[in-house]
Design a protein around this motif. Structure first.
Motif, PDB file in Angstrom:
ATOM      1  N   CYS A   1     -34.423 -44.134 -56.457  1.00 33.45           N
ATOM      2  CA  CYS A   1     -35.233 -44.130 -55.327  1.00 33.45           C
ATOM      3  C   CYS A   1     -36.139 -45.578 -55.680  1.00 33.45           C
ATOM      4  CB  CYS A   1     -36.154 -43.040 -55.046  1.00 33.45           C
ATOM      5  SG  CYS A   1     -35.423 -41.661 -54.520  1.00 33.45           S
TER       6      CYS A   1
ATOM      7  N   ILE B   1     -33.892 -50.317 -43.450  1.00 30.89           N
ATOM      8  CA  ILE B   1     -34.615 -49.168 -43.531  1.00 30.89           C
ATOM      9  C   ILE B   1     -34.083 -48.048 -42.994  1.00 30.89           C
ATOM     10  CG2 ILE B   1     -36.990 -48.358 -42.367  1.00 30.89           C
ATOM     11  CD1 ILE B   1     -37.319 -50.776 -44.384  1.00 30.89           C
ATOM     12  N   THR B   2     -33.584 -47.827 -41.803  1.00 30.37           N
ATOM     13  CA  THR B   2     -32.473 -46.715 -41.624  1.00 30.37           C
ATOM     14  C   THR B   2     -31.830 -46.040 -42.641  1.00 30.37           C
ATOM     15  OG1 THR B   2     -32.430 -47.417 -39.263  1.00 30.37           O
ATOM     16  CG2 THR B   2     -30.954 -45.505 -40.029  1.00 30.37           C
TER      17      THR B   2
ATOM     18  N   CYS C   1     -32.101 -46.562 -46.114  1.00 27.66           N
ATOM     19  CA  CYS C   1     -33.047 -46.148 -47.153  1.00 27.66           C
ATOM     20  C   CYS C   1     -33.664 -44.954 -46.684  1.00 27.66           C
ATOM     21  CB  CYS C   1     -33.917 -47.408 -47.622  1.00 27.66           C
ATOM     22  SG  CYS C   1     -33.197 -48.559 -48.116  1.00 27.66           S
ATOM     23  N   SER C   2     -34.150 -44.718 -45.636  1.00 30.21           N
ATOM     24  CA  SER C   2     -34.736 -43.479 -45.117  1.00 30.21           C
ATOM     25  C   SER C   2     -33.906 -42.433 -45.224  1.00 30.21           C
ATOM     26  CB  SER C   2     -35.463 -43.789 -43.551  1.00 30.21           C
ATOM     27  OG  SER C   2     -34.468 -43.961 -42.825  1.00 30.21           O
ATOM     28  N   THR C   3     -32.689 -42.493 -44.952  1.00 27.20           N
ATOM     29  CA  THR C   3     -31.702 -41.349 -44.994  1.00 27.20           C
ATOM     30  C   THR C   3     -31.262 -40.873 -46.540  1.00 27.20           C
ATOM     31  OG1 THR C   3     -30.383 -42.392 -43.134  1.00 27.20           O
ATOM     32  CG2 THR C   3     -29.234 -40.945 -44.374  1.00 27.20           C
TER      33      THR C   3
ATOM     34  N   PHE D   1     -33.690 -41.181 -49.097  1.00 26.94           N
ATOM     35  CA  PHE D   1     -34.768 -40.651 -49.179  1.00 26.94           C
ATOM     36  C   PHE D   1     -34.834 -39.113 -48.518  1.00 26.94           C
ATOM     37  CE2 PHE D   1     -36.691 -45.078 -50.009  1.00 26.94           C
ATOM     38  CZ  PHE D   1     -36.846 -44.761 -51.420  1.00 26.94           C
ATOM     39  N   ALA D   2     -34.598 -39.058 -47.599  1.00 31.24           N
ATOM     40  CA  ALA D   2     -34.355 -37.754 -46.690  1.00 31.24           C
ATOM     41  C   ALA D   2     -33.372 -36.775 -47.550  1.00 31.24           C
ATOM     42  CB  ALA D   2     -33.904 -37.948 -45.464  1.00 31.24           C
TER      43      ALA D   2
END
Length: 73
Positions: A23, A54-55, A57-59, A61-62
């Motif tokens: 992360c 960003i999309t 990376c956010s996935t 982290f989700a």
């Protein structure tokens, strides 16, 4: 320390630290490619490409958050 004991110790360390380290690496990559490199190269940022990063990376982290909430190991 025996080889089996060393292997057990190393596996415990990897299991505990691989997610936080990945992360931090993802966040560092976003900062590097979205902020630092465009400033150093004096170029504008490709907003469509950065939005895709960003999309993605956010996935990641989700998924990490979902695993922690459901105690998946």
């Amino acid at each position: 320390m025996t080889l089996a004991g060393l292997e057990k110790t190393l596996l415990e360390r990897v299991r505990v630290w691989w997610r936080p380290v990945s992360c931090i690496g993802i966040a560092g990559g976003v900062v590097m490619h979205g902020i630092i490199l465009p400033i150093i190269n004096k170029e504008s940022l490709d907003l469509m490409g950065f939005a895709a990063v960003i999309t993605a990376c956010s996935t990641a982290f989700a998924v990490r958050t979902w695993e922690k909430l459901n105690a998946t190991d």
